[in-house]
Design an enzyme around this catalytic site. Structure first.
Site, short mmCIF file in Angstrom:
data_model
loop_
_atom_site.label_atom_id
_atom_site.label_comp_id
_atom_site.label_asym_id
_atom_site.label_seq_id
_atom_site.Cartn_x
_atom_site.Cartn_y
_atom_site.Cartn_z
N HIS A 246 0.84 -1.20 0.00
CA HIS A 246 0.00 0.00 0.00
C HIS A 246 0.87 1.26 0.00
CE1 HIS A 246 -3.93 -1.98 0.62
NE2 HIS A 246 -3.25 -2.86 1.34
N ASP A 309 -0.95 -4.61 6.21
CA ASP A 309 -1.93 -5.52 5.60
C ASP A 309 -1.57 -5.84 4.15
OD1 ASP A 309 -2.42 -2.74 5.21
OD2 ASP A 309 -4.31 -3.23 4.23
N GLU A 310 -2.10 -6.94 3.70
CA GLU A 310 -2.13 -7.31 2.28
C GLU A 310 -0.79 -7.09 1.55
OE1 GLU A 310 -6.75 -6.34 1.21
OE2 GLU A 310 -5.41 -4.63 1.35
N SER A 311 0.29 -7.58 2.15
CA SER A 311 1.60 -7.38 1.51
C SER A 311 1.87 -8.55 0.56
CB SER A 311 2.68 -7.28 2.59
OG SER A 311 2.39 -6.22 3.43
#
Ligand code: TNX
Length: 495
Positions: A246, A309-311
């Site tokens: 992100h 998150d969401e790496s």
């Protein structure tokens, strides 16, 4: 100034104290048969600060009651009394005692008093025609929050929200006793906070937002203004810099950050997980050290959120290495790490907090590591989830979330193994892929936010969905008075 003119007022209340549609509903309410007559001539006695007295006057004025007399310190025979002498370990506990002569709000601290003032505001009924008075039913309220962290999150990265739009949201949050506003300040689509050492973060990284419209950012002075505005309303702002993924907007501004040797291109779509900081370059950590230092200087909150998150494009071992290092940097500036539930996979310094959004195993792992948990279950309280297939805005990757679903769940049994003492609190995120101004924000948030406020405050054991629904029916008048754009769910019999 003459408070004696009120002496002979005897108003018949239209309903009892316990029938008043308060949200969140207090832990204990007992009824009496009389009423306190409130008007703009009412006087206020206070031994509390100017801050809290101003807060009361401002909240009343917003409700249409502009008190004509300044507050006094000496004893009054009739009127509102603000006190901070309640003995209770919970600093946000308060009581309200209402007789014909006095309405006394007593807090365990300024914060407790502020929460009590909000309950008092909700007790104000509509005025009878041709009367100058509002009849507040007499009785006694004893109340305290079950969770000390009651938050909302606003994603100002996917779409930028102006200072005034954020202030408007703060004004709404405070009325339902929220005490934290988490700002998601950075993402692939935009970087929203001025960092003096790296001006391109905002001059380049701040330009974009989802859909290709122009973004924006907060100067440090504006950020401090928001912190002050929130703090005057007893709300704390928690900043988030999302990493290692992100992070595309940062890499567009400073291409060394992603370490791919190709220049990052500005991104205005809504996919997640494609970007990553270069976790093996010392320069990345020098950059983050500088960023966190500047952020810590303008953010009085003891918490600093590092996302995590969401790496999806970061190898697991690199992710762990990265989060471990960044955790130490956060501690270096005397802040406590908060991160999305994935950070449980790293070492995490003492006192770090994991925010459950989707992954049960990560959350259980965090608990085993002694981390406290903030509950933000996507299927229940992601306020960017559509209510139903007709919702104008929103996503539905976690399913549709009708008003009942966002209210009707038990934080203490939601995740196996996560019990009351593991839970720091509850936070309702609003991601902004599809919302972009106060109007669209409010459509997603209201009325679901009210239900979240009751869960976060902690339910009085005697209330349930049906009882809540009946109270919520009365809030149409509130939304209209406040000019709030709410979703008029057909499952609620709006009055
Ligand atoms: C998941 S929740 C995300 C966000 C998205 C959101 C949309 C989380 C930690 N990550 O990046 O905006 O879903 O609902």
């Amino acid at each position: 100034m003459n408070s004696c003119t009120d002496t002979n007022i005897h108003l018949t209340p239209t309903h009892t104290l316990s029938e008043t549609p308060m949200i969140p509903y207090p832990k204990k309410v007992s009824d009496d048969t009389l009423s306190f007559a409130l008007s703009n001539k009412t006087v206020v006695q206070t031994n509390s600060s100017v801050k809290i007295t101003d807060f009361l006057y401002n909240q009343l004025e917003k409700r249409g009651i502009k008190l004509e007399n300044p507050a006094v310190k000496n004893k009054i025979h009739r009127g509102i009394i603000l006190d901070v002498s309640l003995e209770n370990d919970n600093n946000e506990a308060y009581t309200i005692a209402i007789t014909e002569h006095h309405l006394t709000i007593n807090g365990a601290s300024q914060e407790g008093l502020a929460r009590g003032i909000q309950t008092f505001i909700q007790l104000i009924p509509s005025k009878e025609k041709n009367s100058n008075y509002y009849a507040i039913p007499s009785g006694y309220i004893e109340d305290f929050p079950s969770y000390s962290y009651r938050g909302a999150m606003l994603d100002v990265a996917r779409h930028f929200f102006t200072v005034d739009e954020v202030k408007r949201y703060i004004d709404q949050l405070v009325q339902f006793k929220f005490n934290k506003l988490h700002l998601h300040l950075t993402d692939d689509q935009g970087w929203r906070i001025e960092i003096k050492k790296y001006p391109k973060l905002t001059s380049i990284g701040g330009l974009t937002e989802v859909g290709g419209t122009t973004g924006g950012y907060y100067t440090q002075e504006e950020y401090k203004e928001l912190v002050k505005y929130a703090s005057d309303r007893f709300i704390e702002i928690i900043p988030e810099i999302d990493m290692p993924s992100h992070s595309n907007a940062a890499s567009v501004a400073y291409p060394f950050l992603n370490g791919t040797d190709t220049e990052a291109i500005a991104y205005t779509g809504t996919n997640v997980g494609f970007s990553s900081f270069n976790t093996h370059n010392e320069k990345t950590y020098e950059f983050l050290d500088d960023v966190l230092k500047e952020l810590a200087e303008i953010s009085p909150s003891k918490y600093l959120h590092i996302g995590g998150d969401e790496s999806h494009s970061t190898k697991k071992e690199d992710y762990i290495y990265f989060i471990n290092k960044v955790g130490k940097l956060v501690n270096k500036y005397d802040k406590i790490v908060v991160g999305w539930d994935e950070i449980a996979n790293a070492e995490n310094p003492k006192n770090s907090i994991a925010q459950y959004w989707a992954d049960i195993e990560n959350t259980q792992l965090a608990q085993r590591k002694g981390m406290k948990i903030i509950l933000s279950p996507a299927q229940k309280i992601y306020l960017d989830m559509q209510y139903d297939s007709l919702s104008k805005y929103g996503l539905h990757w976690a399913g549709y979330v009708p008003v009942q679903d966002s209210y009707d769940w038990n934080p203490e049994t939601l995740v196996e193994g996560i019990e009351k003492e593991d839970i720091l609190g509850i936070e309702a995120p609003l991601w902004s892929e599809t919302v972009f101004d106060s109007n669209s924000l409010e459509y997603m948030v209201f009325p679901r936010l009210l239900g979240v406020s009751e869960l976060a405050w902690g339910k009085n054991p005697s209330v349930d969905w049906n009882n809540y629904r009946k109270r919520l029916e009365n809030y149409k008048a509130f939304f209209e008075r406040e000019k709030i754009n709410y979703y008029p769910s057909k499952f609620i019999d709006w009055k």
